[in-house]
Design a protein around this motif. Sequence first.
Motif, short mmCIF file in Angstrom:
data_model
loop_
_atom_site.label_atom_id
_atom_site.label_comp_id
_atom_site.label_asym_id
_atom_site.label_seq_id
_atom_site.Cartn_x
_atom_site.Cartn_y
_atom_site.Cartn_z
N ASN A 111 0.82 -1.21 0.00
CA ASN A 111 0.00 0.00 0.00
C ASN A 111 0.86 1.26 0.00
O ASN A 111 0.53 2.23 -0.69
CB ASN A 111 -0.95 0.01 1.21
N GLU A 114 0.76 3.77 -3.15
CA GLU A 114 0.45 5.18 -2.89
C GLU A 114 1.54 6.08 -3.46
O GLU A 114 1.25 7.13 -4.05
CB GLU A 114 0.33 5.38 -1.38
N GLY A 140 1.08 8.86 -6.36
CA GLY A 140 1.51 10.24 -6.10
C GLY A 140 2.52 10.71 -7.13
O GLY A 140 2.47 11.85 -7.59
N SER A 169 6.13 8.58 0.03
CA SER A 169 5.14 7.74 0.71
C SER A 169 5.76 6.96 1.86
O SER A 169 5.18 6.87 2.95
CB SER A 169 4.51 6.79 -0.30
N TYR A 223 -2.60 14.98 -2.66
CA TYR A 223 -2.91 13.55 -2.68
C TYR A 223 -2.48 12.87 -1.38
O TYR A 223 -3.26 12.12 -0.76
CB TYR A 223 -2.23 12.88 -3.88
N PHE A 224 -1.24 13.14 -0.96
CA PHE A 224 -0.75 12.51 0.27
C PHE A 224 -1.51 13.00 1.50
O PHE A 224 -1.70 12.26 2.45
CB PHE A 224 0.75 12.73 0.43
N ARG A 233 -4.65 13.76 1.63
CA ARG A 233 -5.91 13.01 1.68
C ARG A 233 -5.69 11.57 2.14
O ARG A 233 -6.55 10.97 2.77
CB ARG A 233 -6.59 13.04 0.33
N ARG A 234 -4.54 11.00 1.80
CA ARG A 234 -4.23 9.62 2.18
C ARG A 234 -3.78 9.50 3.63
O ARG A 234 -3.83 8.41 4.20
CB ARG A 234 -3.14 9.05 1.27
N HIS A 235 -3.30 10.60 4.21
CA HIS A 235 -2.80 10.59 5.59
C HIS A 235 -3.47 11.73 6.38
O HIS A 235 -2.79 12.64 6.82
CB HIS A 235 -1.28 10.79 5.60
#
Length: 175
Positions: free
Chosen positions: A22, A26, A30, A102, A163-164, A166-168
């Motif tokens: 993952n 990710e 990104g 990531s 993007y990152f 939103r992912r974290h």
Amino acid sequence: MKTQPGTTGSQLTTEYSSDISNVYFEGIVGGIIGAATVAIWFFILDILDNRPFYTPTVLGTALFHRGARLGTFENLNSSFEMAVMYTWVHGLAFCVVGGLASKLLAVAEQNVSLGFGILLLFVAFDFGIVAALFVFAEPVLHALAWPAILIGNFLAAAAMSGYFWRRHPNLIIKP
């Protein structure tokens, strides 16, 4: 990775490898977002200058021909093939940077005191790219305006950061 009571070693290995997959997935996504942002930025600038694919042609010529053909940029014709070759390498480089980002964000989630240092690392990296162009590829800067390169890098960093982010969503950065 959290250990659950009653789990076996194979379950832990599968969970750990899934976490790693993952993280790198990710990073690749990104990186593709960042590379696409830069490509679109320069495509728009090239279209406005009535020279489509000029920027990747210049950069690809500098990369693949070691600057041998960069003597006169005014006579350099746009090449779709050169643009595709450069865009491929550019995308791969961004995927590597995205993977690194990531992985470092995953580390920062585990240790909040590292987050600010990681942020500074990427700011220095972004400006280091432009500084490297000044030192090693000055002819490229004669063909391409360095503010456009800096803005392109900033846009890519902003897109990747979005993007990152939103992912974290729970990532906390403390100095």
